[in-house]
Design an enzyme around this catalytic site. Structure first.
Site, PDB file in Angstrom:
ATOM      1  N   TYR A 154      43.454 -24.135  92.398  1.00 45.76           N
ATOM      2  CA  TYR A 154      42.481 -23.179  91.866  1.00 45.76           C
ATOM      3  C   TYR A 154      41.283 -23.919  91.281  1.00 45.76           C
ATOM      4  O   TYR A 154      40.125 -23.546  91.519  1.00 45.76           O
ATOM      5  CB  TYR A 154      43.131 -22.309  90.791  1.00 45.76           C
ATOM      6  N   SER A 171      34.677 -21.133  86.929  1.00 45.40           N
ATOM      7  CA  SER A 171      35.636 -20.999  85.832  1.00 45.40           C
ATOM      8  C   SER A 171      35.734 -22.313  85.068  1.00 45.40           C
ATOM      9  O   SER A 171      35.471 -23.389  85.611  1.00 45.40           O
ATOM     10  CB  SER A 171      37.020 -20.648  86.408  1.00 45.40           C
TER      11      SER A 171
END
Length: 331
Positions: A191, A165
């Site tokens: 994350y 990501s």
């Protein structure tokens, strides 16, 4: 930062998974898609099945997986993916999945992911996002190495797709405190660390396994509205809205979001070349670790491709899995 020419494909940010697979016959290809019952995983699985692949949906919610498998069967004229339970945060389900796999494997799409709004831990005490997004996939891939090697001999190469990501640009790997035992917890940083780990996995897996015919690449699917955002805090939602407003990303459809995973899985440009980070169906350009995300939304930071960090992460991950395995065997 590399000075070589970046790998490019004919596809763009607006390409869809079906467009990438046009005229591609995947008959005989065996593929696993983790998290294949929601979000980008569903479209990745559907597109691969439509091209003739034998797909296994490795999912935590098998009820949802079965429902989606039926939907695929109807759209493909009867080809139904297998549905097998897999909870990446539960080592025992990963072990059962690996032990039950028979024969070659040609494509492993490590797509599943989790986002938390606060600190959550696994039974081992691992921070949940790192444990699920990285360690669970690491255990799955290493456990399936021999199957991938068989697949490579069967079809002149096997591929692993590691879904990362843009969030990786927020943090490298904090090897001194992987699981937030001492530092204050920030779910966005946690994350980000897991997404950097997904990229580093592709780097080291390729270095170690290319001689077996196995290559791995990391992909950024782009901004896609999926169930991944359901646990966002108000702060996380505000951060996402601000990024969109600043033009850091434009929302894609699920079909467009899955395209880069499919490129990494089947495009001839990446047939024998791994350890890369793909964005909008192209190999992304590398930027320094202090680069600003807003100015380089389609770049990849050096820390996500650093071979030294990749080797260290592999060793640390292996040690963590071995340690917990020993503890279980003593019970």
């Amino acid at each position: 930062m590399t000075s070589r020419k970046l790998i490019s494909t004919p596809f763009t940010s607006s390409s869809t998974a079906d467009e990438v697979l046009r005229d591609v016959d995947l008959t005989g290809v065996r593929a696993i898609v983790t998290g294949g019952s929601s979000g980008i995983g569903t479209e990745t699985a559907r597109a691969l099945t439509s091209a003739g692949a034998e797909v296994t949906l490795a999912v935590r919610n098998t009820t949802a997986g079965d429902a989606f498998a039926e939907t695929i069967a109807k759209s493909t004229g009867g080809i139904r993916p297998r549905v097998v339970p897999l909870d990446l945060a539960d080592r025992s389900t990963v072990t059962r999945f690996v032990d039950a796999w028979n024969g070659p494997l040609h494509l492993l799409i490590n797509n599943a992911g989790v986002v938390t709004g606060g600190l959550e831990r696994t039974r081992e005490g691992w921070e949940l996002q790192f444990a699920t997004n990285h360690l669970g996939h690491f255990a799955l891939a290493t456990g399936l190495h021999d199957a991938l090697a068989l697949g490579a001999m069967d079809r002149d190469g096997a591929r692993i797709v590691s879904v990362s990501s843009t969030a990786h640009m927020r943090s490298g790997i904090d090897f001194d405190d992987l699981h937030f035992a001492r530092r204050s917890y920030d779910p966005q940083i946690a994350y980000a660390q897991s997404k950097t780990a997904n990229s580093l996995f592709a780097v080291e897996a390729t270095r170690l396994w290319a001689s077996d015919g196995i290559i791995a690449n990391a992909v950024n699917p782009g901004g896609v509205a999926t169930g991944l955002q359901r646990n966002f805090t108000a702060q996380q939602k505000a951060s996402l809205d601000a990024a969109e407003a600043a033009g850091i990303f434009t929302y894609k459809t699920v079909e467009q979001g899955a395209a880069t995973s499919i490129v990494a899985a089947v495009a001839p440009e990446f047939a024998n070349s791994g350890g890369h980070y793909l964005d909008d169906s192209q190999e992304a350009y590398t930027v320094p670790d202090d680069a600003d995300l807003a100015q380089h939304p389609h770049g990849v930071k050096e820390w996500a491709l650093d071979p030294t960090a990749a080797m260290r992460l592999w060793t640390v991950s292996t040690d963590l899995l071995r340690l917990t395995s020993r503890r279980r065997s003593k019970r």
